[in-house]
Design an enzyme around this catalytic site. Structure first.
Site, PDB file in Angstrom:
ATOM      1  N   ASP A 228      34.424  86.419  29.361  1.00 26.45           N
ATOM      2  CA  ASP A 228      33.483  86.646  28.900  1.00 26.45           C
ATOM      3  C   ASP A 228      32.844  88.048  28.691  1.00 26.45           C
ATOM      4  O   ASP A 228      33.980  88.788  29.488  1.00 26.45           O
ATOM      5  CB  ASP A 228      33.256  86.489  30.879  1.00 26.45           C
ATOM      6  CG  ASP A 228      31.989  86.436  30.920  1.00 26.45           C
ATOM      7  OD1 ASP A 228      31.060  86.086  30.247  1.00 26.45           O
ATOM      8  OD2 ASP A 228      31.437  85.923  32.301  1.00 26.45           O
ATOM      9  N   HIS A 321      26.108  77.252  24.691  1.00 26.71           N
ATOM     10  CA  HIS A 321      25.799  77.790  25.800  1.00 26.71           C
ATOM     11  C   HIS A 321      25.332  79.916  24.898  1.00 26.71           C
ATOM     12  O   HIS A 321      24.081  80.392  25.071  1.00 26.71           O
ATOM     13  CB  HIS A 321      26.629  78.215  26.657  1.00 26.71           C
ATOM     14  CG  HIS A 321      26.287  79.426  27.498  1.00 26.71           C
ATOM     15  ND1 HIS A 321      25.601  79.117  28.937  1.00 26.71           N
ATOM     16  CD2 HIS A 321      26.891  80.939  27.477  1.00 26.71           C
ATOM     17  CE1 HIS A 321      25.532  81.204  28.929  1.00 26.71           C
ATOM     18  NE2 HIS A 321      26.483  81.464  28.513  1.00 26.71           N
TER      19      HIS A 321
END
Length: 419
Positions: A228, A321
């Site tokens: 991330d 995403h």
């Protein structure tokens, strides 16, 4: 939220295949077979560059620390409200005392002076790269008689979200970050003690990233198991303007600050973990182990949203995403992301209470966070694994420029230390 390459796995996952694999995911045994067959061919390690981290982080400066600062391993956010009947001159006077205390607390704890923590929780601990960052909500600005900037908007409702009011909004925010959770615990108690009798606690939340990520600057993994923070923007801690720092002439109290957006998401961990790896990668648009965009090898490889596989299908699916979160060129959608995972320790049915504290910093949420989140809320394939629980926006105050200055001085007194 990012992912990895396996030599034996197709680099393109078309929509028909994703639907078929999603059906397979409903059967746990089949999902386990697909996942194990794929993971077994992946590399064992991911090489990422390391960076040197300073022992301590300076508190004073035109911008507050804890924004462009390299991310620490632990976070605690505490949000306060102003009690009924306190406003105007009385609130300015009492809040000034609290903000002065917080400024002094931040200065001392940032250099390891734990005598600032009366609880003694942090006694005998190291500096821990501690930062203290203060922001204010729109209601607080209005109660003290300040001018609300045009960009300080109320976040709109997004598609299919049912938020928890007790975990959203508030009047004053204090973000604390450190490498040592015990140091952070003592600082949190000291922050709350300094506000006692003036501000009331509304909500508090704590998060974490991997220790290696916090100490080396590697992109951390979240509870999806994804890397991330890839392709995050770079910000000059001493710069002006750009996608993060407010440089508008008026109101003066906001100049040099930024806006912080915080959103809590619970992750449906069992559903995610029972989903085949190939589907997970299609949902995110990245390979799970390396974090590389689908069809590429390395985490930092450019994202090609136009690439198609041999079957003519887009390599990165239309509802992935990564596709929907990618900023529109020239639209001012860039933001600095600084998110953390959380796990409350509460066990529910069918899952534990754990997920993501999304945090972003931006100069204008109207052109950055809001349009990006609207796209994600409407079409992101990741939504079926996420439950949005809170949504908050605060204006982060400019920094204290020297030892005579204190956070919030211009807002609460009308005097600008730069003039």
């Amino acid at each position: 939220m990012r992912t990895e390459d396996a030599p034996s796995v197709r680099q393109s996952v078309n929509r028909r295949k994703v639907f078929k694999l999603s059906a397979v995911a409903a059967t746990g045994a089949a999902a386990a077979v697909v996942a194990s067959a794929t993971v077994g061919n992946e590399p064992d390690t991911v090489t990422q560059p390391e960076v040197t981290r300073p022992e301590s982080i300076s508190f004073d400066g035109k911008h507050q620390a804890g924004i462009a600062t390299p991310q620490q391993a632990h976070l605690t956010v505490t949000v306060f409200t102003v009690p009924a009947g306190l406003d105007g001159a009385a609130l300015r006077e009492s809040a000034s005392l609290v903000f002065r205390k917080w400024t002094e607390l931040g200065r001392r704890l940032s250099v390891g002076d734990t005598s600032a923590d009366p609880s003694l929780i942090s006694a005998d601990t190291a500096t821990s790269r501690f930062t203290l960052t203060v922001g204010v909500g729109a209601r607080f600005v209005e109660l003290v008689g300040g001018r609300r900037p045009d960009a300080m908007v109320d976040l709109p409702p997004f598609v299919d979200e049912h938020l928890e009011p007790e975990l959203s909004g508030g009047d004053v925010l204090v973000q604390l970050c450190a490498e040592d959770p015990l140091y952070l615990a003592g600082a949190t108690r000291a922050v709350r003690a300094a506000a006692s009798g003036v501000l009331e606690s509304k909500w508090q939340s704590s998060g974490f990233i991997g220790a290696a990520a916090g100490s080396t600057g590697r992109s951390p993994r979240n509870l999806f198991g994804q890397i991330d923070g890839t392709n995050n923007i770079s910000i000059n801690p001493a710069g002006d303007g750009g996608p993060v720092w407010i440089n508008d002439a008026e109101p003066a109290w906001a100049r040099g600050g930024t806006y912080i957006v915080l959103r809590h998401f619970t992750i449906q961990l069992s559903d995610w973990e029972n989903t085949p790896l190939e589907v997970q990668e299609a949902v995110l648009g990245r390979h799970k182990r390396s974090g590389a965009p689908l069809g590429r090898l390395n985490e930092t490889d450019p994202v090609d949203l136009t690439a198609r596989g041999a079957d003519g299908e887009l390599v990165i699916p239309v509802d992935s995403h990564i596709r929907l979160s990618t900023p529109t060129p020239g639209a001012g959608e860039e933001m600095l992301r600084r998110s953390y995972s959380f796990a409350s320790g509460q066990i529910g049915t069918p899952d534990e209470d754990a997920g993501l504290i999304f945090i972003s910093f931006q100069r204008d949420p109207r052109t950055s966070f809001i349009p990006v989140q609207q796209r994600l809320a409407a079409a992101d394939a990741l939504n079926r694994f996420l439950v949005p629980r809170s949504s908050s926006l605060f204006a982060v105050l400019p920094g204290a420029v020297d030892k005579a200055d204190w956070l919030g001085r211009t807002l609460l007194t009308g005097t600008d230390p730069n003039e």
